[in-house]
Design a protein around this motif. Structure first.
Motif, short mmCIF file in Angstrom:
data_model
loop_
_atom_site.label_atom_id
_atom_site.label_comp_id
_atom_site.label_asym_id
_atom_site.label_seq_id
_atom_site.Cartn_x
_atom_site.Cartn_y
_atom_site.Cartn_z
N THR A 196 0.83 -1.21 0.00
CA THR A 196 0.00 0.00 0.00
C THR A 196 0.87 1.25 0.00
O THR A 196 0.58 2.23 -0.72
CB THR A 196 -0.94 0.01 1.23
OG1 THR A 196 -1.80 -1.12 1.16
CG2 THR A 196 -1.78 1.28 1.27
N ARG A 197 1.94 1.22 0.78
CA ARG A 197 2.85 2.36 0.86
C ARG A 197 3.52 2.62 -0.49
O ARG A 197 3.65 3.77 -0.93
CB ARG A 197 3.90 2.07 1.93
CG ARG A 197 4.63 3.27 2.47
CD ARG A 197 5.41 2.89 3.71
NE ARG A 197 6.53 2.01 3.41
CZ ARG A 197 6.99 1.07 4.25
NH1 ARG A 197 6.41 0.88 5.40
NH2 ARG A 197 8.02 0.33 3.92
N LEU A 198 3.91 1.54 -1.17
CA LEU A 198 4.53 1.68 -2.49
C LEU A 198 3.54 2.25 -3.51
O LEU A 198 3.90 3.07 -4.35
CB LEU A 198 5.06 0.33 -2.97
CG LEU A 198 6.44 -0.08 -2.47
CD1 LEU A 198 6.74 -1.52 -2.85
CD2 LEU A 198 7.51 0.86 -3.01
N ARG A 199 2.31 1.78 -3.44
CA ARG A 199 1.30 2.27 -4.39
C ARG A 199 1.11 3.78 -4.26
O ARG A 199 0.90 4.48 -5.26
CB ARG A 199 -0.03 1.54 -4.14
CG ARG A 199 -0.07 0.15 -4.75
CD ARG A 199 -1.37 -0.54 -4.43
NE ARG A 199 -1.46 -1.82 -5.14
CZ ARG A 199 -2.21 -2.84 -4.73
NH1 ARG A 199 -2.90 -2.74 -3.61
NH2 ARG A 199 -2.23 -3.96 -5.43
N LYS A 200 1.17 4.28 -3.04
CA LYS A 200 1.00 5.72 -2.84
C LYS A 200 2.11 6.52 -3.50
O LYS A 200 1.95 7.70 -3.79
CB LYS A 200 0.96 6.03 -1.34
CG LYS A 200 -0.31 5.53 -0.64
CD LYS A 200 -0.27 5.82 0.84
CE LYS A 200 -1.54 5.32 1.53
NZ LYS A 200 -1.51 5.54 3.00
N LYS A 201 3.24 5.84 -3.77
CA LYS A 201 4.39 6.53 -4.36
C LYS A 201 4.46 6.40 -5.88
O LYS A 201 5.11 7.23 -6.53
CB LYS A 201 5.68 6.01 -3.73
CG LYS A 201 5.76 6.28 -2.23
CD LYS A 201 6.99 5.66 -1.58
CE LYS A 201 7.00 5.96 -0.09
NZ LYS A 201 8.17 5.39 0.62
N ILE A 202 3.83 5.36 -6.43
CA ILE A 202 3.95 5.16 -7.89
C ILE A 202 2.63 5.25 -8.64
O ILE A 202 2.64 5.37 -9.87
CB ILE A 202 4.65 3.82 -8.22
CG1 ILE A 202 3.76 2.63 -7.83
CG2 ILE A 202 6.01 3.73 -7.58
CD1 ILE A 202 4.35 1.30 -8.28
N GLU A 203 1.52 5.20 -7.94
CA GLU A 203 0.22 5.19 -8.62
C GLU A 203 -0.45 6.56 -8.58
O GLU A 203 -0.39 7.27 -7.57
CB GLU A 203 -0.72 4.18 -7.95
CG GLU A 203 -0.23 2.73 -7.99
CD GLU A 203 -0.37 2.08 -9.35
OE1 GLU A 203 -0.93 2.71 -10.27
OE2 GLU A 203 0.09 0.94 -9.50
N LYS A 204 -1.10 6.92 -9.66
CA LYS A 204 -1.90 8.14 -9.69
C LYS A 204 -3.11 7.98 -8.78
O LYS A 204 -3.49 8.91 -8.07
CB LYS A 204 -2.36 8.43 -11.13
CG LYS A 204 -3.16 9.71 -11.27
CD LYS A 204 -3.52 9.98 -12.72
CE LYS A 204 -4.31 11.28 -12.85
NZ LYS A 204 -4.68 11.54 -14.27
N ASP A 205 -3.71 6.79 -8.81
CA ASP A 205 -4.84 6.48 -7.94
C ASP A 205 -4.51 5.18 -7.19
O ASP A 205 -4.78 4.09 -7.71
CB ASP A 205 -6.12 6.31 -8.78
CG ASP A 205 -7.35 6.03 -7.92
OD1 ASP A 205 -7.21 5.97 -6.67
OD2 ASP A 205 -8.45 5.86 -8.50
#
Length: 225
Positions: A196-205
């Motif tokens: 989840t932490r990684l997604r916040k850094k690489i994903e627009k949504d």
């Protein structure tokens, strides 16, 4: 410094624990600096670059979590949290804030030593100079930074290990158990927190990921091609 394996900062308000950990790690050829509070630790990281920080969560004044909130966006030093056995929420929050690992008290010094070695070995293996770009995301693994549009995010060694493995195996589905072995964590919830932490850094949504996707019943996959 050549005669030492690493320079470690031990942050704990308990003098007995600081002395025990310092004595044990000195015997294992680590250089150890201690701090009795988060405030004291903040002063020391301004003037010394440490290879690893061992950080107690529960301290008077600023807690270990307060220290993480204040500094983790600016330093990429690996951090091991020391937690009480009854603090699952604090452990999860610590991982969300960027800690690399945690160790419940009371602990065996040998286990701490093994966790330190695992993190330091990962750091050495992760000295890659790769820069990966896709759409408006650029991942610099050597500097441990993700550039996303106009934003810049630090990644810790745990996040770097996962990303590098996925980047080197595009399209491969990684089971939670496999990721757990890779980063030496066996709690599914903890692994989900890191993803989840990684997604916040690489994903627009981040709630509807395009690149770091969940394969239901299987695990996680990185689509960047």
């Amino acid at each position: 410094m050549d005669s030492f394996l690493a320079h470690i900062l031990v942050v704990d308000d308990d003098e007995g624990i600081r002395s025990l950990v310092k004595k044990y790690l000195n015997e294992k050829k680590y250089l150890v600096t201690t701090a009795d509070s988060a405030e004291n630790a903040s002063e020391k990281i301004k003037v010394i670059k440490f290879d690893l920080i061992i950080l107690d969560i529960m301290m008077p004044g600023k807690s270990g979590l307060d220290f993480l909130k204040e500094h983790k966006e600016y330093i990429n030093t690996p951090i091991i949290l020391l937690t009480a056995k009854g603090e699952p929420n604090e452990r999860i929050e610590g991982l969300e804030l960027g800690a690399d690992d945690y160790l419940p008290k009371p602990f065996e010094p040998k286990e701490l030593d093994l966790r330190i070695k695992n993190i330091i070995n990962k750091t050495k293996k992760n000295n890659s100079k790769k820069i990966i770009e896709f759409e408006n995301v650029k991942i610099d693994l050597s500097k441990q930074i993700i550039f996303h549009g106009n934003s810049e995010f630090k990644i810790n060694n745990t996040e770097k290990t996962i990303l590098e493995k996925m980047i080197n195996n595009p399209g491969k589905v990684f089971e939670r158990e496999e990721i757990g072995k890779l980063i030496d964590l066996d709690k599914e919830r903890s692994i989900d927190v890191i993803i989840t932490r990684l997604r916040k850094k690489i994903e627009k949504d981040p709630k509807n990921p395009k690149f770091l996707q969940t394969i239901r019943g299987a695990g996680y996959v990185l689509w960047i091609e």
